[in-house]
Design a protein around this motif. Structure first.
Motif, mmCIF file in Angstrom:
data_model
loop_
_atom_site.group_PDB
_atom_site.id
_atom_site.type_symbol
_atom_site.label_atom_id
_atom_site.label_comp_id
_atom_site.label_asym_id
_atom_site.label_seq_id
_atom_site.Cartn_x
_atom_site.Cartn_y
_atom_site.Cartn_z
ATOM 1 N N ALA A 159 0.832 -1.203 0.000
ATOM 2 C CA ALA A 159 0.000 0.000 0.000
ATOM 3 C C ALA A 159 0.869 1.257 0.000
ATOM 4 N N ILE A 160 1.988 1.216 0.735
ATOM 5 C CA ILE A 160 2.911 2.358 0.734
ATOM 6 C C ILE A 160 3.560 2.516 -0.635
ATOM 7 N N VAL A 161 3.952 1.369 -1.255
ATOM 8 C CA VAL A 161 4.602 1.398 -2.564
ATOM 9 C C VAL A 161 3.701 2.054 -3.605
ATOM 10 N N ASP A 162 2.422 1.739 -3.586
ATOM 11 C CA ASP A 162 1.501 2.276 -4.591
ATOM 12 C C ASP A 162 1.408 3.801 -4.544
ATOM 13 N N GLY A 163 1.660 4.389 -3.384
ATOM 14 C CA GLY A 163 1.495 5.826 -3.242
ATOM 15 C C GLY A 163 2.767 6.640 -3.345
ATOM 16 N N GLN A 164 3.885 6.016 -3.773
ATOM 17 C CA GLN A 164 5.142 6.762 -3.893
ATOM 18 C C GLN A 164 5.712 6.568 -5.297
ATOM 19 N N ASP A 165 6.919 7.101 -5.536
ATOM 20 C CA ASP A 165 7.435 7.217 -6.908
ATOM 21 C C ASP A 165 8.380 6.110 -7.332
ATOM 22 N N ALA A 211 9.530 2.812 -8.467
ATOM 23 C CA ALA A 211 8.899 1.601 -8.999
ATOM 24 C C ALA A 211 9.556 0.329 -8.474
ATOM 25 N N ASP A 212 10.887 0.354 -8.297
ATOM 26 C CA ASP A 212 11.586 -0.849 -7.845
ATOM 27 C C ASP A 212 11.197 -1.265 -6.434
ATOM 28 N N LEU A 272 4.932 -0.789 -11.354
ATOM 29 C CA LEU A 272 4.223 0.464 -11.540
ATOM 30 C C LEU A 272 3.769 1.004 -10.193
ATOM 31 N N THR A 273 3.544 2.308 -10.121
ATOM 32 C CA THR A 273 2.946 2.911 -8.935
ATOM 33 C C THR A 273 1.840 3.856 -9.379
#
Length: 866
Positions: free
Chosen positions: A547-553, A555-556, A740-741
């Motif tokens: 959930a944190i990954v989806d909201g930041q820049d 991609a890795d 992707l994010t």
């Protein structure tokens, strides 16, 4: 037994000795430093066997204000020369920065380096903190640090040799060495330095084994020599004007001073304490009264070391006071001073703690005791004296936490400063001591917001260097105690004597208290309880991190979905670090993910958690933006390679620049390849085909799945993200999982698998089609991944690590396709951005990389068997 048998028998013993020295070299180095200091302390004690403490105090009191004023003036001139070291270094590497911030940075770096020792490390950390904020790259900062370090060493050699050559007869009579050999050695050194100057004229390059260096040109070398000569001349004059009139001329004294400074630097003892004094006393003891000489040395230390550090703290106070008054701080000097406040206050706390410990073993003037005896009970005086020494140790221990910006360290240091200030009046009317402590308390209060890290000071264990530093302080206090009370015969009854004018028993008890407390702290640090290995990541942890990954820049950061790494969340739950453990190495992958405001705290917490576990903190594939935080946390950075980032806004297949990629796209379409994106909810339906392609790819390449920084084919992992596929007719012949994010700032790929029957050029077709799709979807950047060892510096004073890396990049094709990988990515005309790995201490860099390799490959079998 034959000679051959004897040598064979001796070989295992020799190998075991070498292995032992290699394994414990870090600890042995610090023990050697402690031994050097102890030897010098004993030498000073024996050289001054006829000197009494009262005589030193009287000599100190008789020093004229004119001499003190001149010493202060020469100290100012010395630091002006030191600032020009940095300005000359910046000119050498071809970078221009505003003079004001450079002067503030250089002044602070030398103020701390001269006090704490290890100028290249302590001063280097200061430069990294400040210059990174002024726009210098890590490579440029490393070159500045290397330049000023070598410039001082070579300049010291040159100036000392010239001075020894001119004053050899006089110097020989002082040190008891033959003038002929002094001149011979000086000439030899000057010839070598002259040869270097000649070879390096016009900025020539020289090859030393496999290392290629660009030597400074004649103008730079000449200018630096003059700067070094001026620095040493005026710093020698600081001590010279404090000495009484003697038949020793300034040139002879200058040669002695340069030798003492050089030996002090080589000893690595903080500020050359003891080593510098031993050389000066040994050389001048027959020409100057020892009591006057000791008094001058003490005053020299105060003026040349303590005063600049105090001025640096004043800079911080002024900057903070202006900020509190809401005055606009437009000057970069103020911003640099604020940035450097934690290390400056840390060094000041260390200095004040040492002062309190040393003052606890020196007698209080009788006039002060007369005043105290009139209205303060003896028990209060005794308690204040004893507790002051413990408060000094508290400041020394807290100084480490101040450098790490711990809020607990701030409270401990503040309380120690406040009580130390109060006790300075209760145990003695020590106005000077109280002034320094009061100044420290004010500085701490004004800089409260710089110490916001919510970590307990008492959960921090002291490292070996700090334990050895405390050992040096205690050895110094013991030497002072023995020197001051050398006329007092020891007896067991001294421990139980409580009198207003009984100074020796008071000093003994204070030293015992500090020794017991420091011993307890050292034992706790060395025998700390083992840290349990962190729990494996859970499905809930992966869901929170995703959930944190989806909201930041970044991609890795999607690699966290693999589930093969531990996850450390911030207290707020808005950020996390993913990491693996291999051997002693705790290896964090990439920058902290999530809220950027929490980056610094996350780095600190990770380093501390690894340290508490007895491990080595490693940050792998971090961006340049993280390097200043790494420097703050005491990590040393090494370049890994460069990341290829394609700007999708400017990517256009039209024109001649990308003609090759346009042809690859058209050829793939003619060959019947069809590109499409399968959204994550539809991926399970094609999973059997993807698995077949993956297994055929692994078999064809005779390799196995990797991990950590690379994904592996796991059905749950593959189904957690979209997949780009290539079909030939109805059959999938290639695929790539997409990172992707939701912010659409960056996109990347992880798994790329091709069936053996896929047409040649399928990879180019896949990448070009994917980039075109992402551009249409309004993504900003496409991450092509890293080219290892790419972009390593070959110039001038580049670090040895870079030179090894560039050599492997040029000649290591038989081991890894370094050039080929970069060449493939270069076809897309990307922006190349450096990536680094940072290691705690920097001494275990090679071991850390080995652990990273094992972690990625899944152990030794993975490394050996692909």
């Amino acid at each position: 037994m034959t000679a051959h048998e004897s040598s064979s028998t001796d070989a295992p013993h020799s190998n075991r000795l070498i292995a032992f020295l290699a394994r414990f070299r870090f600890y042995l180095t610090w023990l050697a430093m402690l031994l050097v200091f102890a030897m010098m302390a004993v030498a000073v004690y024996k050289l001054t066997h006829e000197v009494r403490y009262d005589e030193v105090v009287d000599a100190l009191a008789k020093t004229s204000w004119r001499a003190i004023g001149l010493a202060v003036l020469f100290t100012a001139l010395s630091f002006v020369a030191l600032i020009y070291y940095d300005l000359n270094a910046l000119d050498y590497i071809g970078r221009k920065l505003p003079v004001g911030p450079v002067a503030a940075t250089a002044f602070s770096a030398y103020a701390i380096g001269n006090t704490a020792g290890f100028g290249a490390l302590s001063g280097g950390a200061i430069r990294f903190r400040a210059y990174s904020r002024l726009g210098l790259s890590p490579e440029d900062i490393a070159r500045v640090i290397a330049f000023v370090t070598f410039a001082f060493g070579l300049g010291l050699l040159a100036v000392s040799s010239i001075a020894a050559l001119v004053t050899a007869p006089r110097l020989a009579s002082i040190v008891g060495f033959d003038a002929y050999y002094l001149r011979l050695g000086a000439v030899a050194v000057l010839i070598v330095l002259g040869a270097l100057l000649f070879v390096g004229r016009n900025g020539r390059h020289v090859q030393i084994m496999r290392i290629r260096l660009r030597l400074p040109d004649t103008l730079t070398s000449s200018r630096q020599f003059l700067i070094t000569a001026a620095d040493l001349a005026v710093s020698a004059s600081v001590l010279y004007v404090l000495l009484p009139q003697t038949n020793i001329g300034w040139p002879s004294f200058f040669a002695i001073y340069a030798t003492a400074v050089g030996l002090g630097v080589l000893s690595h003892v903080p500020a050359g304490l003891g080593v510098f004094e031993a050389v000066i006393i040994g050389a001048l003891g027959n020409a100057i009264s020892l009591d006057i000489l000791l008094g001058s040395l003490m005053l020299y230390r105060m003026i040349y070391h303590v005063l600049p550090l105090t001025i640096a703290i004043v800079m911080v106070i002024v900057s903070e006071a202006r900020a509190l008054a809401k005055h606009p701080v437009a000057s970069d000097i103020g911003n640099v001073a604020i940035r450097l406040s934690p290390p400056l206050l840390s060094a000041f706390a260390l200095l004040l703690g040492t002062m309190l410990i040393f003052s606890s073993v020196t007698p209080t003037p009788d006039t002060d005791l007369d005043i105290l005896s009139g209205f303060i009970p003896l028990s209060v005086v005794e308690s204040a004296h004893f507790l002051s020494s413990l408060l000094g140790l508290g400041l020394v221990i807290a100084s480490r936490g101040l450098a790490q910006r711990l809020d607990g360290a701030w409270w401990v240091a503040l309380l120690c400063g406040v009580f130390g200030f109060l006790f300075s009046f209760l145990r003695a009317v020590a106005l000077g001591e109280a002034a320094f402590l009061g100044f420290f308390v004010v500085a701490m209060l004004l800089n409260r917001k710089r110490f916001q890290r919510p970590a307990s000071l008492f959960s921090q264990v002291l490292s070996t260097p700090w334990i050895m530093a405390i050992g040096i302080i205690l050895a110094g206090a013991t030497t002072i105690l023995l020197f001051v009370y050398r006329d007092v015969d020891y007896s067991h009854q001294l421990w139980w004597q409580f009198e207003f004018f009984g100074e020796a028993p008071r000093g003994l008890r204070a030293l015992l208290g500090v020794s017991i407390l420091s011993g307890a702290v050292a034992i706790f640090s060395l025998l700390r309880p083992a840290f349990n290995r962190p729990d494996d990541v859970t499905a809930e942890d992966i869901a929170r991190a995703s959930a944190i990954v989806d909201g930041q820049d970044n991609a890795d950061a999607n690699l966290v979905r693999m589930g093969d790494k531990h996850v450390m969340f911030s207290d707020s739950g808005r950020s996390f670090i993913m990491y693996g453990i291999q051997g002693r190495s705790w290896i964090a992958l990439g920058d902290p993910v999530g809220d950027r405001e929490e980056t610094a705290e996350m780095i600190w917490r990770f380093v501390e958690r690894a340290r508490d576990a007895g491990g080595r903190a490693v940050l792998y594939q971090v961006s340049p933006a993280l390097l200043s935080y790494c420097a703050d946390a005491g990590l040393r950075a090494f370049k890994l390679g460069e990341m290829a980032l394609v700007n999708l806004a400017t990517f256009d297949l039209k024109g001649g620049r990308l003609a090759g990629l346009r042809q690859a796209l058209n050829k793939g379409k003619r060959d019947g390849m069809e590109f499409s994106i399968v959204e994550r909810e539809k991926v399970p339906a094609i999973m059997p085909e993807l698995k077949a392609v993956s297994e055929s790819w692994l078999a064809h390449h005779q390799t196995r799945e990797k991990g950590f920084s690379l994904g592996a084919f796991d059905e749950d992992y593959v189904a957690a993200m979209p997949v780009a596929i290539i079909r030939m007719g109805e059959r999938i012949v290639a695929f790539a999982t997409l990172f992707l994010t939701d912010t659409k700032v960056e996109a990347s790929v992880d798994l790329m698998r091709f069936a053996p029957e896929a047409p040649r050029g399928a990879m180019d077709f896949l990448f070009v089609s994917l980039i075109e799709h992402l551009k249409t979807a309004e993504y900003q950047w496409f991450n092509l991944g890293m080219a290892p060892l790419s972009g390593m510096s070959k110039r001038e004073v580049a670090p040895v690590w870079d030179r090894i890396g560039s050599t492997l990049f040029e000649h290591g094709e038989r081991f890894y396709n370094f050039k080929g990988l970069r060449a493939f990515k270069s076809k897309f005309h990307p922006k190349w951005e450096p990536r680094y790995f940072a290691v705690a201490g920097g001494t275990g860099a090679v071991l850390a990389l080995m652990d990273v390799t094992l972690l990625i490959s899944g152990g030794v079998r993975g490394v050996v068997g692909k």
